[in-house]
Design an enzyme around this catalytic site. Sequence first.
Site, short mmCIF file in Angstrom:
data_model
loop_
_atom_site.label_atom_id
_atom_site.label_comp_id
_atom_site.label_asym_id
_atom_site.label_seq_id
_atom_site.Cartn_x
_atom_site.Cartn_y
_atom_site.Cartn_z
N LYS A 126 13.50 -1.80 -19.05
CA LYS A 126 13.64 -2.34 -17.67
C LYS A 126 14.77 -2.29 -17.44
CE LYS A 126 10.75 -1.89 -14.84
NZ LYS A 126 9.55 -0.79 -14.60
N GLY A 230 -3.58 -2.05 -0.71
CA GLY A 230 -2.42 -1.21 -1.16
C GLY A 230 -2.07 0.13 -0.42
N GLY A 232 0.25 2.47 0.03
CA GLY A 232 1.64 2.64 -0.22
C GLY A 232 1.72 4.24 -0.43
N HIS A 233 3.51 4.39 -1.77
CA HIS A 233 3.34 5.43 -1.84
C HIS A 233 1.85 5.64 -2.80
CE1 HIS A 233 7.32 4.67 -0.84
NE2 HIS A 233 7.07 6.01 0.16
P1 NAI Z 1 4.88 0.55 -2.42
O1 NAI Z 1 5.54 -0.15 -2.39
O2 NAI Z 1 4.94 1.84 -1.49
O3 NAI Z 1 3.21 0.26 -1.49
C1 NAI Z 1 2.40 -0.81 -1.63
C2 NAI Z 1 1.98 -0.80 -0.49
O4 NAI Z 1 1.55 -2.91 -0.87
C3 NAI Z 1 2.66 -0.83 0.54
O5 NAI Z 1 1.80 -0.36 1.58
C4 NAI Z 1 2.42 -2.98 0.73
O6 NAI Z 1 2.39 -3.15 2.16
C5 NAI Z 1 1.33 -3.13 0.29
N1 NAI Z 1 1.13 -4.58 0.19
C6 NAI Z 1 1.67 -5.30 -0.19
N2 NAI Z 1 1.06 -6.40 -0.59
C7 NAI Z 1 -0.19 -6.50 -0.43
C8 NAI Z 1 -1.17 -7.24 -0.10
N3 NAI Z 1 -1.23 -8.09 -1.01
N4 NAI Z 1 -2.41 -6.66 -0.25
C9 NAI Z 1 -2.48 -5.57 0.83
N5 NAI Z 1 -1.85 -4.70 0.32
C10 NAI Z 1 -0.60 -4.95 -0.39
O7 NAI Z 1 4.13 1.16 -4.06
P2 NAI Z 1 3.84 2.32 -4.58
O8 NAI Z 1 4.74 3.51 -5.20
O9 NAI Z 1 2.48 2.71 -4.04
O10 NAI Z 1 3.55 1.26 -6.32
C11 NAI Z 1 2.11 0.18 -5.88
C12 NAI Z 1 2.08 -0.27 -7.05
O11 NAI Z 1 2.02 0.66 -8.41
C13 NAI Z 1 3.43 -1.46 -7.46
O12 NAI Z 1 2.85 -2.39 -8.38
C14 NAI Z 1 4.14 0.41 -8.44
O13 NAI Z 1 4.74 -1.28 -9.22
C15 NAI Z 1 3.20 0.39 -9.11
N6 NAI Z 1 3.23 1.49 -9.89
C16 NAI Z 1 3.74 2.57 -9.38
C17 NAI Z 1 4.36 4.34 -9.63
C18 NAI Z 1 4.57 5.30 -8.49
O14 NAI Z 1 4.17 6.53 -9.38
N7 NAI Z 1 4.90 4.98 -7.18
C19 NAI Z 1 3.93 4.14 -10.73
C20 NAI Z 1 3.05 3.34 -11.83
C21 NAI Z 1 3.24 2.18 -11.34
#
Ligand code: NAI
Length: 437
Positions: A126, A230, A232-233
């Site tokens: 990492k 969450g 997000g992505h």
């Molecule tokens: P992102 O940052 O696009 O989405 C996360 C979302 O969660 C955001 O919309 C944010 O506003 C929201 N959020 C943050 N704190 C919150 C809370 N307490 N309650 C509700 N919503 C909250 O991140 P992404 O890419 O969607 O990843 C999500 C998780 O999955 C992360 O932990 C990331 O490390 C993990 N992950 C993502 C991968 C990927 O392909 N994007 C691959 C493997 C793991």
Amino acid sequence: MELQKLSPAELCELLVREKIRRFFLVWDEEAGRVQVSHPQLEPLARLLEEDRRDFDRHEGVFVQVAPETGVLQGAFIHRTCRGQSAGGMRYWRYDTVEAYLRDGLRLARGMTHKNALAGLWWGGGKGVMARGTGLGTSDPAIRRRIYEEYGEFITSLHGVYVTAEDVGTSVEDMAAVFSRTRFTTCIPPALGGSGNPSVPTARGVVRGMEAALQHLGRGTLAGKTVAVQGLGHVGEPLVGFLAEKGVRKVIGSDIDPGRRDLAQRFPGLDLEIRIVERGDNSVLAVPADVVAPCATGGILNPRTIPTLQASIVCGAANNQLEDPERDDSLLEERGILYLPDFLVNRMGIVNCADEQYGYIEEDPSIERHLGDTWDNSIFNLSLKVLEEARRSGRTPARMALDLAEERSRELHPLWGHRGAAIIGSLVRTGWASVLQK
Ligand code: NAI
């Protein structure tokens, strides 16, 4: 003041004063201790050696103060038996040097397990840069330079760590990294990369949910209620895939009010969106069949676990358990089936893994992870882990961890334990003796 209690910015000041531009902490198997590049930094080696939680004989930690931007940049290498260590680069704020080191160690180890279970010939590593050190990122030119310097740093490590995108880093930032090193993945499609991996990640999480439901004899996702923390992505496409599977209702939460509009994108779905304050985990406690944490880590803990009503937890967020052993046991005591993140969220790294081998529409090397025919697909491996856990009386998380540990020690069929040889060569050839200007 003890070294580990300094803030990362204070550590940078100290390193500059001592004319240390780079340092390493490397596990010496023969001596059974951590070797450190500079005697002044001995306390950090002792911190690692005496730690039982996050340090797991990591093969090496390499850190630099970036020569131009002054940012603290690190590469954490856990185990390289299966190949070069690989994992994303996080740009995050830490209060102390200890918190910085612990996060890097913990995340690198998680990547060893994820990569091994996914069947990738990669070890675990990492990258971590500390926000609040060196120059800020508000000027796009400086931001670009920070990532270029990270690329130069990765080049200096001779390929023992292959970096990728993670929290705080964008695909555009990866283009800047790529301009200075070949040892990166997750670059933009315009440069030959695979781009955003979140959609396959969401598909993988769905496959994990389906395995859990089947294991419990509860049928398919059709007609079920799913809570998603969450949007997000990963969370957003996850909602779409759940709709395609015919779920009855999705309750989603996010801290970003902009996410409220999401409901319009899924007109046929009963989608309830809750905009919450940071730290509000109430969505985990709604009446649902499955809860999918897709925001931040550490949300399963003694405060939230007793409130859960769902019988399955399966989501993308990394490190969902605040304390892996304690919280895994708490979930088990409550009869809640928890599929660990490193078993079901592999598609991000899988998507990036084979970039240098080219692309095929509906790529079979991606699709096999998401189907039913390969015995190591997310669905089949999850079923296997759940069945063996039931047979052996272990929790699924313990079972998955034991399997991952075993696989992570298999040697790369062509290159053997080359990562350890690279680290040995970096140490011998004075990687850390470059002076601070
Ligand atoms: P992102 O940052 O696009 O989405 C996360 C979302 O969660 C955001 O919309 C944010 O506003 C929201 N959020 C943050 N704190 C919150 C809370 N307490 N309650 C509700 N919503 C909250 O991140 P992404 O890419 O969607 O990843 C999500 C998780 O999955 C992360 O932990 C990331 O490390 C993990 N992950 C993502 C991968 C990927 O392909 N994007 C691959 C493997 C793991």
